[in-house]
Scaffold this motif. Structure first.
Motif, short mmCIF file in Angstrom:
data_model
loop_
_atom_site.label_atom_id
_atom_site.label_comp_id
_atom_site.label_asym_id
_atom_site.label_seq_id
_atom_site.Cartn_x
_atom_site.Cartn_y
_atom_site.Cartn_z
N LEU A 43 35.44 -42.57 41.40
CA LEU A 43 35.75 -41.36 40.38
C LEU A 43 34.02 -40.93 39.21
CD1 LEU A 43 38.15 -43.55 38.71
CD2 LEU A 43 39.03 -41.68 39.35
N ASP A 44 34.44 -39.86 39.67
CA ASP A 44 33.21 -39.35 38.83
C ASP A 44 32.96 -40.04 37.51
OD1 ASP A 44 30.80 -38.16 37.37
OD2 ASP A 44 31.44 -35.86 37.84
N ALA A 45 32.21 -41.07 36.93
CA ALA A 45 31.81 -41.55 35.82
C ALA A 45 30.58 -41.41 34.84
CB ALA A 45 31.97 -43.62 35.97
N SER A 46 29.96 -39.84 35.35
CA SER A 46 29.11 -39.49 34.80
C SER A 46 28.71 -39.32 33.24
CB SER A 46 28.07 -38.80 35.39
OG SER A 46 29.17 -37.75 35.55
N SER A 47 27.85 -38.87 33.21
CA SER A 47 27.40 -38.49 31.63
C SER A 47 28.30 -37.21 31.30
CB SER A 47 26.20 -38.42 30.73
OG SER A 47 25.88 -39.90 30.79
N SER A 48 28.89 -36.49 31.71
CA SER A 48 29.35 -35.26 31.67
C SER A 48 30.78 -35.17 31.76
CB SER A 48 29.36 -34.04 32.61
OG SER A 48 29.91 -34.72 34.07
N VAL A 49 31.03 -36.22 31.67
CA VAL A 49 33.04 -36.73 31.98
C VAL A 49 33.33 -37.09 29.78
CG1 VAL A 49 35.27 -38.03 32.44
CG2 VAL A 49 33.28 -37.59 34.32
N GLY A 50 32.43 -38.29 29.61
CA GLY A 50 32.52 -38.19 28.37
C GLY A 50 33.38 -39.55 28.35
N LYS A 51 34.06 -40.33 27.36
CA LYS A 51 34.91 -41.76 26.98
C LYS A 51 35.83 -41.45 27.19
CE LYS A 51 31.53 -45.82 25.55
NZ LYS A 51 31.19 -46.51 24.79
N GLU A 52 36.36 -40.00 26.26
CA GLU A 52 37.88 -39.74 25.99
C GLU A 52 38.25 -39.94 27.14
OE1 GLU A 52 39.79 -36.37 23.19
OE2 GLU A 52 38.01 -37.48 22.55
N ASP A 53 37.82 -38.47 27.90
CA ASP A 53 38.37 -37.74 29.40
C ASP A 53 38.55 -38.84 30.03
OD1 ASP A 53 38.77 -35.48 28.77
OD2 ASP A 53 36.53 -34.47 28.63
N PHE A 54 37.62 -40.00 30.40
CA PHE A 54 37.40 -40.69 31.31
C PHE A 54 38.87 -41.62 31.11
CE2 PHE A 54 35.88 -44.61 34.11
CZ PHE A 54 35.92 -43.40 34.96
N GLU A 55 39.09 -42.10 29.74
CA GLU A 55 40.57 -42.59 29.80
C GLU A 55 41.65 -42.04 30.44
OE1 GLU A 55 43.77 -44.09 29.00
OE2 GLU A 55 41.37 -45.42 28.33
N LYS A 56 41.13 -40.48 30.43
CA LYS A 56 42.56 -39.53 30.87
C LYS A 56 42.65 -39.53 32.70
CE LYS A 56 42.12 -36.27 27.30
NZ LYS A 56 41.02 -34.84 26.71
N VAL A 57 41.73 -40.18 33.04
CA VAL A 57 40.93 -40.23 34.67
C VAL A 57 41.87 -42.36 35.20
CG1 VAL A 57 39.43 -41.05 36.74
CG2 VAL A 57 38.88 -38.93 34.36
N ARG A 58 41.85 -42.88 33.73
CA ARG A 58 42.61 -43.70 34.06
C ARG A 58 43.92 -44.12 33.93
NH1 ARG A 58 38.99 -45.55 29.70
NH2 ARG A 58 37.08 -46.89 30.23
N GLN A 59 44.32 -42.63 33.00
CA GLN A 59 45.79 -42.88 33.26
C GLN A 59 46.22 -42.01 34.05
OE1 GLN A 59 48.06 -44.13 30.76
NE2 GLN A 59 49.81 -43.43 32.76
N TRP A 60 45.42 -41.02 35.04
CA TRP A 60 45.58 -40.10 36.15
C TRP A 60 45.80 -41.42 37.00
CZ3 TRP A 60 42.72 -38.94 40.61
CH2 TRP A 60 42.49 -37.66 40.69
N VAL A 61 45.02 -41.65 37.15
CA VAL A 61 45.38 -43.16 38.56
C VAL A 61 46.58 -44.27 38.01
CG1 VAL A 61 43.89 -45.34 39.65
CG2 VAL A 61 42.60 -42.82 38.82
#
Length: 221
Positions: A43-61
């Motif tokens: 999972l890309d956790a770089s600055s371009s993702v942002g906290k809000e969108d990374f929450e969507k990544v967590r849910q997707w997994v």
């Protein structure tokens, strides 16, 4: 219709939705019953993702994990997140049940930083599928699969580490979001590219490809 009757109808719809939703998930799991994986999310956790969108990544997994037969002798799941450097969030051998993995997925840390995708590919090839990490190298029936999710251009080279991973028997799906480069996703993904490369416009759309990605996973390669 009486007030009581009107109240019963929505309640019945909710119950039917839950029942059919449960049946659909069970049917999806049944389709993968004979295919067991050592499955690692990158999972890309770089600055371009942002906290809000990374929450969507967590849910997707968490949502993807829901449709697999999880267990020590079935599918095992691990997560690696990366930015400046790759870090294991949890190894393949750590969690034994679907609920444990889903709970851990919802707590994946986000830090920001650069996008060193090549380093992440090198890391999963050398460590994430190893016996130390819970990989089942001696069991030929267990397939090694990695799902990489990124939303930008890598700041290091991906072709050589991706090729090394392919040669080691790791099947890689590359999921690009937004400005992720198609050429780079092609370098990362396994053959045929048409079956292993996905691209969506933004993080709100990643859950829309979940069914298609899962079907591709369950197909024998």
């Amino acid at each position: 219709m009486s007030v009581t009757g009107r109240c019963r109808v929505p309640h019945l719809l909710v119950l039917l939705t839950l029942a059919f939703g449960g049946e659909r998930i069970e049917a999806q799991r049944a389709g993968c019953k004979n295919v067991h994986y050592d499955l690692v999310f990158i999972l890309d956790a770089s600055s371009s993702v942002g906290k809000e969108d990374f929450e969507k990544v967590r849910q997707w997994v968490s949502n993807l994990v829901e449709t697999f037969e999880i267990g020590p002798d079935k599918t095992r799941v691990g997560v690696v997140r990366y930015s400046d450097r790759p870090t294991t969030e949890f190894d393949l051998g750590k969690y034994k049940t679907r609920e444990e993995i889903k709970e851990a997925a919802r707590k994946i840390k986000y830090y920001g930083g650069n996008t060193n995708t090549g380093d992440a590919l090198r890391y999963i090839n050398t460590y994430s599928f190893s016996k130390e990490a819970g990989g089942r190298l001696s069991d030929r029936t267990v397939k090694k699969v990695a799902i990489l999710l990124t939303d930008g251009r890598s700041q290091d080279y991906v072709l050589d580490p991706a090729t090394a991973a392919h040669q080691a028997g790791i099947r890689i799906f590359a999921v690009g979001v937004g400005e992720a480069l198609k050429e780079e996703l092609d370098e990362i993904a396994s053959e045929p590219k048409s079956a292993h490369v996905f691209h969506v416009s933004d993080y709100n759309a990643i859950d829309k490809i979940r069914g298609k990605l899962r079907r591709r996973l369950c197909e024998s390669k």
